[in-house]
Design a protein around this motif. Structure first.
Motif, PDB file in Angstrom:
ATOM      1  N   HIS A 191      36.413  36.799  48.071  1.00 41.78           N
ATOM      2  CA  HIS A 191      37.155  35.931  47.152  1.00 41.78           C
ATOM      3  C   HIS A 191      36.400  35.752  45.826  1.00 41.78           C
ATOM      4  O   HIS A 191      36.760  34.874  45.029  1.00 41.78           O
ATOM      5  CB  HIS A 191      37.407  34.568  47.790  1.00 41.78           C
ATOM      6  N   CYS A 192      35.383  36.541  45.616  1.00 45.94           N
ATOM      7  CA  CYS A 192      34.605  36.482  44.373  1.00 45.94           C
ATOM      8  C   CYS A 192      35.531  36.624  43.167  1.00 45.94           C
ATOM      9  O   CYS A 192      36.368  37.543  43.102  1.00 45.94           O
ATOM     10  CB  CYS A 192      33.558  37.599  44.365  1.00 45.94           C
ATOM     11  N   SER A 193      35.391  35.736  42.207  1.00 48.31           N
ATOM     12  CA  SER A 193      36.281  35.747  41.038  1.00 48.31           C
ATOM     13  C   SER A 193      36.130  37.024  40.218  1.00 48.31           C
ATOM     14  O   SER A 193      37.099  37.489  39.605  1.00 48.31           O
ATOM     15  CB  SER A 193      35.996  34.527  40.167  1.00 48.31           C
ATOM     16  N   PHE A 194      34.934  37.594  40.185  1.00 45.42           N
ATOM     17  CA  PHE A 194      34.740  38.846  39.449  1.00 45.42           C
ATOM     18  C   PHE A 194      35.502  39.988  40.119  1.00 45.42           C
ATOM     19  O   PHE A 194      36.103  40.818  39.443  1.00 45.42           O
ATOM     20  CB  PHE A 194      33.252  39.192  39.362  1.00 45.42           C
ATOM     21  N   LEU A 195      35.470  40.019  41.449  1.00 46.74           N
ATOM     22  CA  LEU A 195      36.212  41.051  42.178  1.00 46.74           C
ATOM     23  C   LEU A 195      37.724  40.839  42.034  1.00 46.74           C
ATOM     24  O   LEU A 195      38.489  41.805  41.911  1.00 46.74           O
ATOM     25  CB  LEU A 195      35.828  41.039  43.658  1.00 46.74           C
ATOM     26  N   LYS A 196      38.144  39.596  42.054  1.00 44.90           N
ATOM     27  CA  LYS A 196      39.566  39.306  41.883  1.00 44.90           C
ATOM     28  C   LYS A 196      40.035  39.690  40.483  1.00 44.90           C
ATOM     29  O   LYS A 196      41.189  40.082  40.293  1.00 44.90           O
ATOM     30  CB  LYS A 196      39.823  37.818  42.138  1.00 44.90           C
ATOM     31  N   HIS A 197      39.144  39.580  39.504  1.00 42.55           N
ATOM     32  CA  HIS A 197      39.503  39.995  38.152  1.00 42.55           C
ATOM     33  C   HIS A 197      39.753  41.504  38.088  1.00 42.55           C
ATOM     34  O   HIS A 197      40.699  41.956  37.442  1.00 42.55           O
ATOM     35  CB  HIS A 197      38.390  39.623  37.174  1.00 42.55           C
ATOM     36  N   ILE A 198      38.911  42.265  38.793  1.00 39.77           N
ATOM     37  CA  ILE A 198      39.079  43.720  38.780  1.00 39.77           C
ATOM     38  C   ILE A 198      40.348  44.117  39.512  1.00 39.77           C
ATOM     39  O   ILE A 198      41.089  44.987  39.056  1.00 39.77           O
ATOM     40  CB  ILE A 198      37.853  44.405  39.439  1.00 39.77           C
ATOM     41  N   TRP A 199      40.579  43.540  40.670  1.00 39.44           N
ATOM     42  CA  TRP A 199      41.715  43.846  41.532  1.00 39.44           C
ATOM     43  C   TRP A 199      41.568  45.219  42.165  1.00 39.44           C
ATOM     44  O   TRP A 199      40.998  46.141  41.583  1.00 39.44           O
ATOM     45  CB  TRP A 199      43.029  43.776  40.747  1.00 39.44           C
ATOM     46  N   LYS A 200      42.084  45.373  43.354  1.00 44.73           N
ATOM     47  CA  LYS A 200      42.057  46.673  44.035  1.00 44.73           C
ATOM     48  C   LYS A 200      43.088  47.634  43.451  1.00 44.73           C
ATOM     49  O   LYS A 200      42.923  48.858  43.534  1.00 44.73           O
ATOM     50  CB  LYS A 200      42.316  46.480  45.534  1.00 44.73           C
ATOM     51  N   ASP A 201      44.143  47.094  42.900  1.00 41.94           N
ATOM     52  CA  ASP A 201      45.218  47.939  42.354  1.00 41.94           C
ATOM     53  C   ASP A 201      44.684  48.760  41.185  1.00 41.94           C
ATOM     54  O   ASP A 201      44.179  48.202  40.207  1.00 41.94           O
ATOM     55  CB  ASP A 201      46.371  47.047  41.884  1.00 41.94           C
ATOM     56  N   PRO A 202      44.774  50.106  41.232  1.00 47.94           N
ATOM     57  CA  PRO A 202      44.294  50.932  40.115  1.00 47.94           C
ATOM     58  C   PRO A 202      45.060  50.691  38.819  1.00 47.94           C
ATOM     59  O   PRO A 202      44.584  51.074  37.748  1.00 47.94           O
ATOM     60  CB  PRO A 202      44.494  52.366  40.620  1.00 47.94           C
ATOM     61  N   CYS A 203      46.225  50.064  38.932  1.00 48.15           N
ATOM     62  CA  CYS A 203      47.026  49.768  37.731  1.00 48.15           C
ATOM     63  C   CYS A 203      46.924  48.298  37.337  1.00 48.15           C
ATOM     64  O   CYS A 203      47.792  47.779  36.624  1.00 48.15           O
ATOM     65  CB  CYS A 203      48.492  50.138  37.964  1.00 48.15           C
ATOM     66  N   SER A 204      45.892  47.615  37.802  1.00 49.95           N
ATOM     67  CA  SER A 204      45.696  46.222  37.404  1.00 49.95           C
ATOM     68  C   SER A 204      45.394  46.162  35.908  1.00 49.95           C
ATOM     69  O   SER A 204      44.973  47.159  35.306  1.00 49.95           O
ATOM     70  CB  SER A 204      44.542  45.611  38.184  1.00 49.95           C
ATOM     71  N   PRO A 205      45.624  45.014  35.262  1.00 47.83           N
ATOM     72  CA  PRO A 205      45.333  44.905  33.823  1.00 47.83           C
ATOM     73  C   PRO A 205      43.905  45.321  33.480  1.00 47.83           C
ATOM     74  O   PRO A 205      43.671  45.991  32.468  1.00 47.83           O
ATOM     75  CB  PRO A 205      45.576  43.424  33.524  1.00 47.83           C
ATOM     76  N   HIS A 206      42.940  44.937  34.332  1.00 49.29           N
ATOM     77  CA  HIS A 206      41.554  45.296  34.057  1.00 49.29           C
ATOM     78  C   HIS A 206      41.353  46.810  34.143  1.00 49.29           C
ATOM     79  O   HIS A 206      40.731  47.416  33.259  1.00 49.29           O
ATOM     80  CB  HIS A 206      40.621  44.603  35.052  1.00 49.29           C
ATOM     81  N   ASN A 207      41.862  47.432  35.196  1.00 48.11           N
ATOM     82  CA  ASN A 207      41.683  48.875  35.357  1.00 48.11           C
ATOM     83  C   ASN A 207      42.439  49.652  34.294  1.00 48.11           C
ATOM     84  O   ASN A 207      41.986  50.725  33.858  1.00 48.11           O
ATOM     85  CB  ASN A 207      42.129  49.303  36.757  1.00 48.11           C
ATOM     86  N   ASN A 208      43.572  49.130  33.853  1.00 52.57           N
ATOM     87  CA  ASN A 208      44.285  49.770  32.745  1.00 52.57           C
ATOM     88  C   ASN A 208      43.464  49.696  31.461  1.00 52.57           C
ATOM     89  O   ASN A 208      43.431  50.652  30.666  1.00 52.57           O
ATOM     90  CB  ASN A 208      45.646  49.107  32.533  1.00 52.57           C
ATOM     91  N   ALA A 209      42.801  48.567  31.249  1.00 53.40           N
ATOM     92  CA  ALA A 209      41.961  48.420  30.061  1.00 53.40           C
ATOM     93  C   ALA A 209      40.759  49.367  30.125  1.00 53.40           C
ATOM     94  O   ALA A 209      40.358  49.954  29.114  1.00 53.40           O
ATOM     95  CB  ALA A 209      41.494  46.972  29.929  1.00 53.40           C
ATOM     96  N   MET A 210      40.164  49.516  31.313  1.00 53.37           N
ATOM     97  CA  MET A 210      39.053  50.440  31.487  1.00 53.37           C
ATOM     98  C   MET A 210      39.491  51.868  31.163  1.00 53.37           C
ATOM     99  O   MET A 210      38.764  52.622  30.501  1.00 53.37           O
ATOM    100  CB  MET A 210      38.526  50.357  32.926  1.00 53.37           C
ATOM    101  N   LYS A 211      40.653  52.249  31.636  1.00 52.40           N
ATOM    102  CA  LYS A 211      41.171  53.600  31.367  1.00 52.40           C
ATOM    103  C   LYS A 211      41.459  53.784  29.884  1.00 52.40           C
ATOM    104  O   LYS A 211      41.206  54.855  29.310  1.00 52.40           O
ATOM    105  CB  LYS A 211      42.439  53.851  32.186  1.00 52.40           C
ATOM    106  N   ALA A 212      41.988  52.748  29.239  1.00 56.85           N
ATOM    107  CA  ALA A 212      42.271  52.826  27.809  1.00 56.85           C
ATOM    108  C   ALA A 212      40.984  53.034  27.012  1.00 56.85           C
ATOM    109  O   ALA A 212      40.966  53.774  26.017  1.00 56.85           O
ATOM    110  CB  ALA A 212      42.997  51.562  27.349  1.00 56.85           C
ATOM    111  N   CYS A 213      39.897  52.393  27.429  1.00 55.22           N
ATOM    112  CA  CYS A 213      38.598  52.578  26.766  1.00 55.22           C
ATOM    113  C   CYS A 213      38.135  54.022  26.886  1.00 55.22           C
ATOM    114  O   CYS A 213      37.680  54.629  25.908  1.00 55.22           O
ATOM    115  CB  CYS A 213      37.550  51.645  27.371  1.00 55.22           C
TER     116      CYS A 213
END
Length: 209
Positions: free
Chosen positions: A160-182
């Motif tokens: 339940h770590c907030s940092f892990l929840k921010h990343i999300w397991k979904d590869p299309c999560s907002p964070h992972n989409n931002a990583m891919k955009a970078c």
């Protein structure tokens, strides 16, 4: 007409030779100009980069910059990497009975995105900031973009770590989409630079011919 020698018809006039030499000087780039085109130095953009705020708690939202400057600003921040300042003692906050503080060891666990703002004593996410839009994204993502995360108790909370929840397991999560955009932006920058180098080399050969 009879008094003129036949080789006079084949002699090039001095003015023609001078004109061609002058044209060659204009067309053929010098070695100095070739260096500037192919290998732009950091010093060229030094003043521009110095105007950017490194502290994530102080920098303005990315969407407030002029649209034609946003990609250059993103590249500058990506070149620096996340703002991961190491302090001897981070401020204590939270419950008075059991206060907690940010831990620099978290940088090694989340090295590609985690940032810390000493002015706000809060954590931020660099990729999500760089590709954020006005009033968009999940509430949890906005915390790491503009508000800053400070609930250190929830970092050491297993799955339940907030940092892990921010990343999300979904590869299309907002964070992972931002990583891919970078990554796409950096790859695009390298591709454009390679194309310019190839065309510059081709143009030099054509000019010399």
């Amino acid at each position: 007409m009879n008094n003129r020698k036949i080789d006079s018809f084949f002699k090039r006039k001095a003015c023609e030779i001078e004109r061609e030499e002058r044209d060659e000087e204009i067309i053929i780039p010098t070695s100095e100009s070739e260096t500037v085109l192919e290998n732009p130095t950091i010093e060229e953009h030094h003043g521009f980069e110095n105007s950017l705020e490194r502290d994530p708690g102080k920098r303005p939202p990315i969407w407030q910059y002029p649209p034609n400057q946003v990609d250059a600003i993103r590249r500058a921040y990506l070149k620096w990497g996340p703002y991961q300042i190491h302090l001897e003692n981070y401020p204590l906050s939270g419950n008075e009975d059991h206060p907690r503080r940010f831990q620099h060891t978290w940088f090694s666990i989340f090295p590609s995105w985690l940032e810390y703002s000493p002015s706000e004593d809060a954590a931020f996410c660099l990729p999500c900031y760089l590709f954020s839009k006005k009033l968009s994204g999940r509430p949890g993502s906005l915390v790491f973009i503009s508000m800053g995360f400070r609930n250190w108790k929830k970092v050491r909370n297993g799955k339940h770590c907030s940092f892990l929840k921010h990343i999300w397991k979904d590869p299309c999560s907002p964070h992972n989409n931002a990583m891919k955009a970078c990554q796409d932006l950096l790859n695009q920058d390298g591709h454009i630079r390679n194309v310019i180098q190839v065309k510059s080399s081709s143009q030099r050969m054509n000019n010399r011919l």
